[in-house]
Design a protein around this motif. Structure first.
Motif, PDB file in Angstrom:
ATOM      1  N   ALA A 161     -12.676 -10.211  65.738  1.00  0.00           N
ATOM      2  CA  ALA A 161     -12.889  -8.766  65.597  1.00  0.00           C
ATOM      3  C   ALA A 161     -11.652  -7.940  65.928  1.00  0.00           C
ATOM      4  O   ALA A 161     -11.489  -6.842  65.421  1.00  0.00           O
ATOM      5  CB  ALA A 161     -14.040  -8.319  66.481  1.00  0.00           C
ATOM      6  N   THR A 162     -10.798  -8.471  66.798  1.00  0.00           N
ATOM      7  CA  THR A 162      -9.573  -7.763  67.172  1.00  0.00           C
ATOM      8  C   THR A 162      -8.421  -8.756  67.264  1.00  0.00           C
ATOM      9  O   THR A 162      -8.633  -9.970  67.310  1.00  0.00           O
ATOM     10  CB  THR A 162      -9.710  -7.056  68.541  1.00  0.00           C
ATOM     11  OG1 THR A 162      -9.987  -8.034  69.541  1.00  0.00           O
ATOM     12  CG2 THR A 162     -10.787  -5.985  68.520  1.00  0.00           C
TER      13      THR A 162
ATOM     14  N   ASN B 261      -5.263  -9.385  69.777  1.00  0.00           N
ATOM     15  CA  ASN B 261      -4.631  -9.017  71.039  1.00  0.00           C
ATOM     16  C   ASN B 261      -3.159  -9.381  70.996  1.00  0.00           C
ATOM     17  O   ASN B 261      -2.798 -10.486  70.593  1.00  0.00           O
ATOM     18  CB  ASN B 261      -5.310  -9.736  72.215  1.00  0.00           C
ATOM     19  CG  ASN B 261      -6.735  -9.293  72.386  1.00  0.00           C
ATOM     20  OD1 ASN B 261      -7.011  -8.100  72.421  1.00  0.00           O
ATOM     21  ND2 ASN B 261      -7.650 -10.237  72.483  1.00  0.00           N
TER      22      ASN B 261
ATOM     23  N   THR C 245      -4.008  -3.941  71.733  1.00  0.00           N
ATOM     24  CA  THR C 245      -5.018  -4.554  70.881  1.00  0.00           C
ATOM     25  C   THR C 245      -5.021  -3.839  69.537  1.00  0.00           C
ATOM     26  O   THR C 245      -4.990  -2.614  69.481  1.00  0.00           O
ATOM     27  CB  THR C 245      -6.411  -4.460  71.526  1.00  0.00           C
ATOM     28  OG1 THR C 245      -6.378  -5.189  72.760  1.00  0.00           O
ATOM     29  CG2 THR C 245      -7.491  -5.045  70.622  1.00  0.00           C
ATOM     30  N   ILE C 246      -5.066  -4.632  68.464  1.00  0.00           N
ATOM     31  CA  ILE C 246      -5.156  -4.088  67.109  1.00  0.00           C
ATOM     32  C   ILE C 246      -6.629  -4.147  66.719  1.00  0.00           C
ATOM     33  O   ILE C 246      -7.284  -5.172  66.897  1.00  0.00           O
ATOM     34  CB  ILE C 246      -4.289  -4.901  66.123  1.00  0.00           C
ATOM     35  CG1 ILE C 246      -2.826  -4.886  66.588  1.00  0.00           C
ATOM     36  CG2 ILE C 246      -4.424  -4.346  64.717  1.00  0.00           C
ATOM     37  CD1 ILE C 246      -1.918  -5.816  65.800  1.00  0.00           C
ATOM     38  N   ASN C 247      -7.169  -3.068  66.171  1.00  0.00           N
ATOM     39  CA  ASN C 247      -8.607  -2.946  65.934  1.00  0.00           C
ATOM     40  C   ASN C 247      -9.092  -3.549  64.619  1.00  0.00           C
ATOM     41  O   ASN C 247      -9.910  -2.964  63.929  1.00  0.00           O
ATOM     42  CB  ASN C 247      -9.030  -1.480  66.037  1.00  0.00           C
ATOM     43  CG  ASN C 247      -8.950  -0.991  67.458  1.00  0.00           C
ATOM     44  OD1 ASN C 247      -9.282  -1.722  68.384  1.00  0.00           O
ATOM     45  ND2 ASN C 247      -8.508   0.225  67.642  1.00  0.00           N
ATOM     46  N   PHE C 248      -8.588  -4.708  64.268  1.00  0.00           N
ATOM     47  CA  PHE C 248      -9.172  -5.518  63.198  1.00  0.00           C
ATOM     48  C   PHE C 248      -8.900  -6.973  63.548  1.00  0.00           C
ATOM     49  O   PHE C 248      -8.081  -7.263  64.415  1.00  0.00           O
ATOM     50  CB  PHE C 248      -8.623  -5.144  61.811  1.00  0.00           C
ATOM     51  CG  PHE C 248      -7.129  -5.278  61.655  1.00  0.00           C
ATOM     52  CD1 PHE C 248      -6.546  -6.500  61.375  1.00  0.00           C
ATOM     53  CD2 PHE C 248      -6.320  -4.165  61.796  1.00  0.00           C
ATOM     54  CE1 PHE C 248      -5.172  -6.616  61.235  1.00  0.00           C
ATOM     55  CE2 PHE C 248      -4.940  -4.271  61.654  1.00  0.00           C
ATOM     56  CZ  PHE C 248      -4.366  -5.505  61.377  1.00  0.00           C
TER      57      PHE C 248
ATOM     58  N   THR D 139     -12.974  -9.167  59.831  1.00  0.00           N
ATOM     59  CA  THR D 139     -13.214  -7.773  59.489  1.00  0.00           C
ATOM     60  C   THR D 139     -12.828  -7.530  58.036  1.00  0.00           C
ATOM     61  O   THR D 139     -12.132  -8.333  57.418  1.00  0.00           O
ATOM     62  CB  THR D 139     -12.410  -6.820  60.400  1.00  0.00           C
ATOM     63  OG1 THR D 139     -11.026  -7.075  60.228  1.00  0.00           O
ATOM     64  CG2 THR D 139     -12.788  -7.002  61.862  1.00  0.00           C
TER      65      THR D 139
ATOM     66  N   GLN E  29       1.997  -3.020  63.197  1.00  0.00           N
ATOM     67  CA  GLN E  29       1.715  -2.619  64.578  1.00  0.00           C
ATOM     68  C   GLN E  29       2.735  -3.183  65.562  1.00  0.00           C
ATOM     69  O   GLN E  29       3.216  -2.470  66.443  1.00  0.00           O
ATOM     70  CB  GLN E  29       0.306  -3.047  64.977  1.00  0.00           C
ATOM     71  CG  GLN E  29      -0.790  -2.339  64.217  1.00  0.00           C
ATOM     72  CD  GLN E  29      -0.763  -0.844  64.476  1.00  0.00           C
ATOM     73  OE1 GLN E  29      -0.685  -0.394  65.607  1.00  0.00           O
ATOM     74  NE2 GLN E  29      -0.812  -0.074  63.408  1.00  0.00           N
TER      75      GLN E  29
END
Length: 111
Positions: A49-50, A52, A68-71, A75, A91
């Motif tokens: 889900a993320t 790190n 943390t990257i939100n994908f 996803t 990122q």
């Protein structure tokens, strides 16, 4: 609960595991301890889900360079592996140098 002696059977083989010491670390930094180094190490932990991203020097976390990257691997954005990699590069390149040592771990590490 973890400290002490634990008996278990794995694939029909009985084993005893003795745990003498337990420490807590951020999940994304776990790869560092498989290959500890004294230099700056960046870690990308591609989870479902993320993602790190951790930065460590000599086993010490650098909070300002960890995030943390939100994908993640499961996803919508990351169903396309190349899109996921582009997102990671976008990122990490904001804070990390292309010459940094990077360890990759997690569900998509081999891909």
């Amino acid at each position: 609960m973890l400290l002490g002696s634990h008996d278990l059977t794995l694939n029909g083989v009985k084993k005893t595991i003795k745990i003498n010491r337990v420490e807590v670390a951020a999940e994304g930094g776990a790869a560092f301890w498989s290959n500890p180094q004294t230099v700056l190490v960046r870690i990308i932990d591609a989870g479902s889900a993320t993602i790190n991203c951790a930065s460590l020097v000599d086993g010490k976390y650098i909070d300002k360079d960890s995030f943390t990257i939100n994908f993640g691997c499961n996803t919508t954005k990351s169903n396309d592996l190349y899109a996921m990699v582009r997102g990671i590069v976008a990122q990490t390149s904001k804070k990390w140098s292309p010459s940094d040592t990077v360890l990759v771990m997690g569900g998509a590490a081999e891909r």
